[in-house]
Design an enzyme around this catalytic site. Sequence first.
Site, PDB file in Angstrom:
ATOM      1  N   VAL A  65       7.415  -2.287   7.217  1.00  0.00           N
ATOM      2  CA  VAL A  65       7.346  -0.828   7.281  1.00  0.00           C
ATOM      3  C   VAL A  65       7.973  -0.253   6.012  1.00  0.00           C
ATOM      4  O   VAL A  65       9.084  -0.600   5.628  1.00  0.00           O
ATOM      5  CB  VAL A  65       8.095  -0.303   8.532  1.00  0.00           C
ATOM      6  CG1 VAL A  65       8.160   1.222   8.517  1.00  0.00           C
ATOM      7  CG2 VAL A  65       7.413  -0.806   9.795  1.00  0.00           C
ATOM      8  N   LYS A  66       7.183   0.616   5.368  1.00  0.00           N
ATOM      9  CA  LYS A  66       7.648   1.182   4.100  1.00  0.00           C
ATOM     10  C   LYS A  66       8.160   2.602   4.343  1.00  0.00           C
ATOM     11  O   LYS A  66       7.473   3.421   4.973  1.00  0.00           O
ATOM     12  CB  LYS A  66       6.453   1.201   3.144  1.00  0.00           C
ATOM     13  CG  LYS A  66       6.803   1.058   1.685  1.00  0.00           C
ATOM     14  CD  LYS A  66       5.494   0.877   0.912  1.00  0.00           C
ATOM     15  CE  LYS A  66       5.700   0.916  -0.560  1.00  0.00           C
ATOM     16  NZ  LYS A  66       4.420   0.993  -1.279  1.00  0.00           N
ATOM     17  N   VAL A  67       9.364   2.877   3.853  1.00  0.00           N
ATOM     18  CA  VAL A  67       9.924   4.231   3.993  1.00  0.00           C
ATOM     19  C   VAL A  67      10.406   4.718   2.627  1.00  0.00           C
ATOM     20  O   VAL A  67      10.875   3.916   1.818  1.00  0.00           O
ATOM     21  CB  VAL A  67      11.099   4.282   5.005  1.00  0.00           C
ATOM     22  CG1 VAL A  67      10.683   3.797   6.386  1.00  0.00           C
ATOM     23  CG2 VAL A  67      12.306   3.491   4.508  1.00  0.00           C
ATOM     24  N   THR A  80       0.869  -1.185   0.000  1.00  0.00           N
ATOM     25  CA  THR A  80       0.000   0.000   0.000  1.00  0.00           C
ATOM     26  C   THR A  80       0.904   1.232   0.000  1.00  0.00           C
ATOM     27  O   THR A  80       2.110   1.114   0.223  1.00  0.00           O
ATOM     28  CB  THR A  80      -0.894   0.061   1.264  1.00  0.00           C
ATOM     29  OG1 THR A  80      -0.064   0.238   2.414  1.00  0.00           O
ATOM     30  CG2 THR A  80      -1.721  -1.203   1.429  1.00  0.00           C
TER      31      THR A  80
END
Length: 218
Positions: free
Chosen positions: A82-84, A27
Amino acid sequence: MKFFLDTANLDEIRKGAEWGIVDGVTTNPSLIAREGKPLKEQIAAICDIVDGPISAEVLATEAKAMIAEGRELAKIHKNIIVKVPLIRDGIQACSALSKEGIRVNVTLCFSPAQALIAAKAGAYFVSPFVGRLDDIGTEGMDLIRQIVAIYDNYDFGTQVLAASLRGPMHVIESALAGAHIGTMPFKAMDMLFNHPLTDKGLEQFLKDYGKAFHTESH
Ligand code: E4P
């Protein structure tokens, strides 16, 4: 090759999960915004449907805040990645979170140099965006080939998550290039099924059988 759905829409995710070919979900803030529910709530609902890596993107842009947000997101479910974004603070957050055992997807990768940095920071996934490079008149797929070759040279553990895939050719080319994962919108996944000879062949099989045994096909 793993297939991820690039959507936050629960109906699409449920449908893909029913097919049994969805290994995970990605997402981003734009996709979450489209569904109208707050990030954590929507991500938790996605985790209830698919038992695989679910990427949830931080909204902070400063390292300390990204780390804190990443820790919170990771608490939602054991499958959270976790998307960064691939900016200096994002890489700092990736290093710190990875050292704590939190898996990180470094997103918005548009060059092999950026992908090298993500791998060095311990990223679990790197997300090179194919379609958005195509959009500006460059060959997006070259980036996937380059990253796969570079990671192979050094045995980096970071998995290449081919992102911004817009249709079947992007998926096929990513698979040929050796991407570990392809993330695609539901529509692109649905298109992978299509072949006119499959439809024609099935119609004929049922017609032949029906003629011989006077059965009706449904
Ligand atoms: C990746 O994780 C992104 O969410 C996504 O693939 C971007 O795709 P788009 O360029 O079609 O928006």
